[in-house]
Design an enzyme around this catalytic site. Structure first.
Site, short mmCIF file in Angstrom:
data_model
loop_
_atom_site.label_atom_id
_atom_site.label_comp_id
_atom_site.label_asym_id
_atom_site.label_seq_id
_atom_site.Cartn_x
_atom_site.Cartn_y
_atom_site.Cartn_z
N HIS A 246 0.81 -1.23 0.04
CA HIS A 246 -0.04 0.15 -0.07
C HIS A 246 0.82 1.21 0.05
CE1 HIS A 246 0.61 1.82 4.16
NE2 HIS A 246 0.79 0.56 4.21
N CYS A 247 0.13 2.29 -0.49
CA CYS A 247 0.76 3.58 -0.20
C CYS A 247 -0.28 4.42 0.67
CB CYS A 247 1.11 4.42 -1.52
SG CYS A 247 0.10 4.41 -2.80
N ALA A 248 -0.34 5.69 0.13
CA ALA A 248 -1.60 6.49 0.87
C ALA A 248 -2.87 6.36 0.45
CB ALA A 248 -1.22 8.12 0.52
N THR B 16 1.55 2.49 -5.40
CA THR B 16 1.06 1.06 -5.57
C THR B 16 0.60 0.75 -6.93
OG1 THR B 16 0.11 1.48 -3.08
CG2 THR B 16 -0.63 -0.39 -4.53
#
Length: 265
Positions: free
Chosen positions: A161-163, A169
């Site tokens: 995941h990212c933000a 991602t």
């Protein structure tokens, strides 16, 4: 790479609804060029877990996650820390982009938050073209590091995941799937599903970033992923070549294939 119209986007049934985890879905189920398919229940992608609720954690436990790879900057992770609520997984921080630097932002240099970087005055349009070009130039080492975590003994099932799970991602999962032989149209369809998963079908959504500045979370566009892949393939011919250029060995790529690809019947 030729740009082709993606196949019809996967249905919203691919999105996994867990309280406090946006844009969550299985990255598996896609056919590979060798007649196999990416196994289900092994690799997931999502937004961060900073809003994960106790009820959400109880449901997330059903995925049996052993590893969570966080592609955000250290600053984002401190401002929006992932929540566990008793879940037992290894949390690995592997920022895709350089740390945020206000002086660099003023000079229109890309920084650790894609939305921040896209709001700088470099280039034309909304700035995302510059961001994706920059990721094609610089994201090789963190993507290789991510793969090495995925192939470590006992690492799967894993979540990347990212933000919000769309840009950093998006390119990380795209490279992994491409290197394993998934068709570009399927990769593009999975990438586009983030607009549904994040409520971006009608345009940008505004939020406050880790510095308290209002930013726009922009919809993903197929042209951005095509730009990224074209730049990668123009230099390395294949995504496997891109990974090997950045240090991934043939044996490690084989292990990734062994871990994620299921043979056809």
């Amino acid at each position: 790479m030729e740009t082709t119209e993606p196949r019809p986007a996967p249905g919203t049934d691919r999105l996994i609804h867990i309280p406090g985890v946006r844009n969550l879905r299985d990255a598996g189920g896609f056919a590979t060029a060798d007649g196999g398919s990416i196994g289900l229940g092994l690799l997931y992608r999502s937004a961060s877990l900073h809003e994960l609720s106790p009820d959400g954690a109880a449901r997330l436990a059903a995925l049996g996650l052993r590893t969570v790879v966080d592609l955000r900057s250290a600053e984002e992770a401190v401002y929006w820390p992932n929540q566990r609520h008793g879940l037992d997984f290894e949390l690995v921080s592997l920022p895709t982009l350089p740390p945020f630097d206000p002086a660099a932002a003023e000079a229109a240099a890309p920084t650790g938050n894609p939305d921040t970087a896209a709001d700088t005055p470099a280039g034309e349009g909304d700035g995302m073209e510059d961001m994706y070009s920059f990721m094609a130039d610089t994201a090789g080492p963190p993507i290789v590091a991510c793969i090495r975590r995925l192939i470590a003994p006992g690492a799967l099932p894993a979540l990347v995941h990212c933000a919000v799970g769309k840009d950093r991602t998006g390119v990380t999962i795209a490279v992994i799937l491409s290197a394993l032989g998934v068709d570009t149209a399927d990769i593009a369809a999975d990438y586009a599903l983030s607009n549904t998963g994040l409520g971006l079908l009608d345009g940008p959504v505004y939020y406050l970033d880790e510095h308290g500045t209002e930013r726009r979370s922009r919809p993903v566009r197929g042209a951005l992923l095509a730009l990224f892949l074209d730049r990668v393939l123009g230099r390395h011919r294949t995504t496997a070549g891109f990974l090997q250029h950045h240090g991934l060995s043939a044996a490690e790529l084989d292990r990734l294939r062994d871990q994620l690809v299921r043979a056809g019947s």
